[in-house]
Design a protein around this motif. Structure first.
Motif, PDB file in Angstrom:
ATOM      1  N   UNK A 239       0.811  -1.215   0.000  1.00  0.00           N
ATOM      2  CA  UNK A 239       0.000   0.000   0.000  1.00  0.00           C
ATOM      3  C   UNK A 239       0.842   1.263   0.000  1.00  0.00           C
ATOM      4  N   UNK A 240       0.248   2.294  -0.566  1.00  0.00           N
ATOM      5  CA  UNK A 240       0.848   3.622  -0.593  1.00  0.00           C
ATOM      6  C   UNK A 240      -0.267   4.596  -0.245  1.00  0.00           C
ATOM      7  N   UNK A 241       0.017   5.495   0.655  1.00  0.00           N
ATOM      8  CA  UNK A 241      -1.021   6.449   1.058  1.00  0.00           C
ATOM      9  C   UNK A 241      -1.523   7.225  -0.157  1.00  0.00           C
ATOM     10  N   UNK A 242      -2.817   7.416  -0.217  1.00  0.00           N
ATOM     11  CA  UNK A 242      -3.433   8.171  -1.306  1.00  0.00           C
ATOM     12  C   UNK A 242      -3.054   9.649  -1.152  1.00  0.00           C
ATOM     13  N   UNK A 243      -2.901  10.373  -2.257  1.00  0.00           N
ATOM     14  CA  UNK A 243      -2.587  11.802  -2.135  1.00  0.00           C
ATOM     15  C   UNK A 243      -3.578  12.510  -1.216  1.00  0.00           C
ATOM     16  N   UNK A 244      -3.054  13.304  -0.295  1.00  0.00           N
ATOM     17  CA  UNK A 244      -3.889  14.019   0.657  1.00  0.00           C
ATOM     18  C   UNK A 244      -4.060  13.310   1.986  1.00  0.00           C
ATOM     19  N   UNK A 245      -3.591  12.054   2.085  1.00  0.00           N
ATOM     20  CA  UNK A 245      -3.691  11.316   3.350  1.00  0.00           C
ATOM     21  C   UNK A 245      -2.703  11.883   4.366  1.00  0.00           C
ATOM     22  N   UNK A 246      -3.055  11.761   5.637  1.00  0.00           N
ATOM     23  CA  UNK A 246      -2.149  12.186   6.703  1.00  0.00           C
ATOM     24  C   UNK A 246      -1.088  11.104   6.904  1.00  0.00           C
ATOM     25  N   UNK A 247       0.019  11.455   7.534  1.00  0.00           N
ATOM     26  CA  UNK A 247       1.100  10.500   7.793  1.00  0.00           C
ATOM     27  C   UNK A 247       0.560   9.261   8.491  1.00  0.00           C
ATOM     28  N   UNK A 248       0.904   8.083   7.960  1.00  0.00           N
ATOM     29  CA  UNK A 248       0.494   6.827   8.555  1.00  0.00           C
ATOM     30  C   UNK A 248      -0.937   6.426   8.260  1.00  0.00           C
ATOM     31  N   UNK A 249      -1.689   7.276   7.576  1.00  0.00           N
ATOM     32  CA  UNK A 249      -3.084   6.978   7.271  1.00  0.00           C
ATOM     33  C   UNK A 249      -3.146   6.095   6.031  1.00  0.00           C
ATOM     34  N   UNK A 250      -3.934   5.040   6.126  1.00  0.00           N
ATOM     35  CA  UNK A 250      -4.099   4.144   4.994  1.00  0.00           C
ATOM     36  C   UNK A 250      -5.363   4.517   4.242  1.00  0.00           C
ATOM     37  N   UNK A 251      -6.436   3.829   4.544  1.00  0.00           N
ATOM     38  CA  UNK A 251      -7.703   4.098   3.871  1.00  0.00           C
ATOM     39  C   UNK A 251      -8.219   5.470   4.270  1.00  0.00           C
ATOM     40  N   UNK A 252      -8.601   6.272   3.276  1.00  0.00           N
ATOM     41  CA  UNK A 252      -9.080   7.630   3.512  1.00  0.00           C
ATOM     42  C   UNK A 252     -10.568   7.700   3.196  1.00  0.00           C
ATOM     43  N   UNK A 253     -11.323   8.244   4.133  1.00  0.00           N
ATOM     44  CA  UNK A 253     -12.757   8.400   3.957  1.00  0.00           C
ATOM     45  C   UNK A 253     -13.030   9.374   2.825  1.00  0.00           C
TER      46      UNK A 253
END
Length: 109
Positions: free
Chosen positions: A88-102
């Protein structure tokens, strides 16, 4: 019943993407049990290239905070989550360490 949509990216590596898909075709039973125990009634993940979209339908008692607490105290979930970071790679705009973004719903018919 409530519904949530979440997004996540995978590393853009065809071999890793294939491994990730295979792991999700045979998800560990402890992970499936943990998801259900948190109040998730239905979960679907869709993929285009390296972008993922998850749709969750949850019961009235579900909360992301409760799920996070349950996950943090479950060694098998922690093992799974650590393994998933390989893909996995954090989606653009995700906070540090955040995976799935609402994701915000912008349309409904």
């Amino acid at each position: 019943m409530r519904k949530y949509a979440l997004g996540l990216d995978l590393l853009n590596d065809p071999q890793l993407i294939d491994e990730y898909v295979d792991l999700h075709k045979n998800i560990w039973p402890e992970i499936k049990a943990s998801i259900s125990a948190s109040g998730v009634l239905n979960m679907e993940i869709y993929r285009f290239e390296n972008r993922l979209f998850m749709l969750m339908e949850v019961d009235d008692l579900f909360s992301f905070e409760k799920k996070a607490d349950m996950d943090a105290s479950n060694p098998k979930v922690q093992e799974w989550e650590q393994l998933m970071w390989k893909y996995q790679s954090a989606i653009p705009g995700a906070m540090d360490g955040e995976k799935w973004v609402l994701m915000d719903k912008i349309f409904e018919l």
